[in-house]
Design a protein around this motif. Structure first.
Motif, PDB file in Angstrom:
ATOM      1  N   THR A 109     -48.853  16.277 -64.364  1.00 35.96           N
ATOM      2  CA  THR A 109     -49.429  16.168 -65.461  1.00 35.96           C
ATOM      3  C   THR A 109     -48.753  15.147 -66.282  1.00 35.96           C
ATOM      4  O   THR A 109     -47.239  15.471 -66.385  1.00 35.96           O
ATOM      5  N   ALA A 110     -49.381  14.298 -67.103  1.00 39.44           N
ATOM      6  CA  ALA A 110     -48.496  13.470 -68.203  1.00 39.44           C
ATOM      7  C   ALA A 110     -49.485  13.448 -69.237  1.00 39.44           C
ATOM      8  O   ALA A 110     -50.667  13.210 -69.459  1.00 39.44           O
ATOM      9  N   HIS A 111     -48.822  14.165 -70.150  1.00 40.41           N
ATOM     10  CA  HIS A 111     -49.521  14.487 -71.454  1.00 40.41           C
ATOM     11  C   HIS A 111     -48.829  13.653 -72.607  1.00 40.41           C
ATOM     12  O   HIS A 111     -47.542  13.708 -72.700  1.00 40.41           O
ATOM     13  N   ARG A 112     -49.714  13.099 -73.263  1.00 43.10           N
ATOM     14  CA  ARG A 112     -49.138  12.189 -74.310  1.00 43.10           C
ATOM     15  C   ARG A 112     -48.701  12.939 -75.550  1.00 43.10           C
ATOM     16  O   ARG A 112     -49.356  13.819 -76.055  1.00 43.10           O
ATOM     17  N   PHE A 123     -53.916  13.407 -65.119  1.00 48.15           N
ATOM     18  CA  PHE A 123     -53.210  14.441 -64.093  1.00 48.15           C
ATOM     19  C   PHE A 123     -53.742  14.308 -63.039  1.00 48.15           C
ATOM     20  O   PHE A 123     -54.812  13.663 -62.653  1.00 48.15           O
ATOM     21  N   ARG A 136     -64.548  16.554 -74.662  1.00 46.46           N
ATOM     22  CA  ARG A 136     -63.557  15.562 -74.135  1.00 46.46           C
ATOM     23  C   ARG A 136     -64.654  14.193 -73.430  1.00 46.46           C
ATOM     24  O   ARG A 136     -65.544  14.549 -72.749  1.00 46.46           O
ATOM     25  N   THR A 156     -58.215  12.046 -69.463  1.00 44.64           N
ATOM     26  CA  THR A 156     -59.080  12.743 -70.366  1.00 44.64           C
ATOM     27  C   THR A 156     -58.650  12.281 -71.983  1.00 44.64           C
ATOM     28  O   THR A 156     -57.357  11.932 -72.006  1.00 44.64           O
ATOM     29  N   TRP A 157     -59.492  11.925 -72.668  1.00 47.36           N
ATOM     30  CA  TRP A 157     -59.555  11.907 -74.298  1.00 47.36           C
ATOM     31  C   TRP A 157     -59.813  13.017 -74.824  1.00 47.36           C
ATOM     32  O   TRP A 157     -61.221  13.674 -74.370  1.00 47.36           O
ATOM     33  N   ASP A 214     -55.074  11.076 -73.659  1.00 46.91           N
ATOM     34  CA  ASP A 214     -54.365  12.173 -74.086  1.00 46.91           C
ATOM     35  C   ASP A 214     -53.561  12.721 -72.882  1.00 46.91           C
ATOM     36  O   ASP A 214     -52.662  13.584 -73.140  1.00 46.91           O
ATOM     37  N   GLU A 215     -54.251  12.597 -71.645  1.00 49.78           N
ATOM     38  CA  GLU A 215     -53.642  13.201 -70.590  1.00 49.78           C
ATOM     39  C   GLU A 215     -54.115  12.398 -69.122  1.00 49.78           C
ATOM     40  O   GLU A 215     -55.347  12.107 -69.296  1.00 49.78           O
ATOM     41  N   ARG A 265     -63.869  12.327 -69.864  1.00 51.63           N
ATOM     42  CA  ARG A 265     -63.242  12.485 -68.699  1.00 51.63           C
ATOM     43  C   ARG A 265     -63.520  11.288 -67.801  1.00 51.63           C
ATOM     44  O   ARG A 265     -64.639  10.945 -67.375  1.00 51.63           O
ATOM     45  N   TYR A 301     -45.362   9.884 -73.052  1.00 52.39           N
ATOM     46  CA  TYR A 301     -46.002  10.892 -71.994  1.00 52.39           C
ATOM     47  C   TYR A 301     -44.722  11.771 -71.705  1.00 52.39           C
ATOM     48  O   TYR A 301     -43.978  11.292 -71.203  1.00 52.39           O
TER      49      TYR A 301
END
Length: 343
Positions: free
Chosen positions: A253-256, A301, A238, A310-311, A298-299, A240, A271
């Motif tokens: 946390t926001a997750h795509r 947080f 990943r 992070t991707w 992708d996320e 970061r 998200y």
């Protein structure tokens, strides 16, 4: 194989690299020069004979390259010249595609096998020529190669020609030195975006990072395989982006979420937000929507006094990284992201 024969093998290998030095100790190590760099080559004799070339710790990553035997026809003249060699007669015929590739991290394997590594891999192959006068055939062969924690290993076998071993070591070094090439690429990219890097050798979340000053925030970009408190089975490459929180905010946390019918999964998706104070966090993210849409993480947080983004995989797209750096800096510095333009 006895220690004396170990010593002899490394001494023989040294004749192919001018300026080599054999360092004695509990296990002899051959110090040699390849492409202007000093390279350490050691030897493991059990359970199989392997040459080992030093590289970085890789946090559980494994990459195995197994030569796939391929039969090819040779003219009588080429058959004679090709005996036990690959350089003069088969350089175009033998390629990195003559290896089967297996890994526990497809994204990192793809990054590791860059153009220089793939271009050098054929040096680890040689031709075994059928000596029958009426059967001008050759079969490609070579040592299995493995990238693991701190070493690239080449299972050379006990009867391999020293010239073939020397070429295999060059292929092993092309793999072992991938972190140096990645560091140069990240250094150029960091400079382009107004930042710097912290070390001369890339690694997985240890000493190497690209650092950017954005307003009151210091933002770091690095690559990791595992995040804090993450299970080993979740390990994967990943990218970061992170910064220490300068203002008191709520963890979130926001997750795509990517629709199952998405043609381009990086360009679409909403998200899913998890937070104790979800409305407040949602307002902050909404105020930064242009940056979020440009970065497409992708996320995102907030946890443990740190904002992270992070991707999956290696992301080195300048515009995407620039948006992510600014997004993390804003979230780290602002209690309410809607307060005025960012400087």
């Amino acid at each position: 194989m006895t220690p004396r024969r170990d010593h002899t093998l490394l001494l023989g290998l040294a004749t192919h690299f001018p300026g080599s030095k054999l360092r004695h100790g509990a296990a002899p190590v051959l110090d040699l020069a390849i492409d202007g760099a000093r390279v350490e080559v050691g030897l493991v004799t059990e359970p199989e004979l392997e040459l080992v070339v030093s590289t970085i710790p890789v946090d559980g990553f494994s990459l195995a390259l197994t030569p796939r035997p391929r039969q090819m026809s040779l003219t009588p003249l080429v058959r004679t010249a090709a005996r036990r060699t690959v350089l003069d007669t088969a350089q175009q015929a033998l390629t990195a595609s003559d290896f089967d590739v297996t890994s526990n991290d497809a994204a990192l394997a793809q990054v590791w096998l860059d153009v220089p590594a793939r271009g050098t891999l054929p040096l680890a192959l040689h031709l075994v020529v059928d000596e029958a006068p009426d059967l001008p055939l050759a079969v490609s062969a070579g040592p299995p190669i493995a990238v693991g924690d701190r070493f690239v290993k080449l299972r050379v076998g006990r009867d391999l020609d020293l010239g073939d071993v020397a070429r295999a070591v060059r292929a092993g070094w092309a793999l072992a030195s991938r972190p140096l090439r990645l560091a140069r690429a990240w250094t150029q990219l960091a400079a382009q975006l107004g930042g710097r890097t912290t070390a001369g050798c890339w690694d997985l979340g240890d000493q190497f990072a690209a650092v950017f000053e954005r307003g009151a925030s210091t933002v770091e970009v690095d690559n990791v395989r595992r995040l804090r408190d993450e299970a080993p089975e979740a390990a994967r490459l990943r990218t970061r982006v992170r910064a220490r929180q300068l203002a008191l905010t709520h963890d979130f946390t926001a997750h795509r979420v990517v629709p199952p019918d998405a043609v381009d999964p990086r360009a679409v998706g909403d998200y899913h937000l998890r937070a104790a104070e979800a409305p407040s966090v949602a307002r902050r993210l909404h105020a930064l929507a242009p940056l979020l849409e440009a970065a497409v993480p992708d996320e995102v947080f907030a946890r443990g006094g740190e904002i992270s983004l992070t991707w999956d995989g290696m992301v080195m797209v300048p515009g995407q990284l620039a948006a992510a750096i600014d997004l993390v800096a804003r979230l780290a510095a602002d209690r309410d992201a809607a307060v005025g333009p960012y400087r």
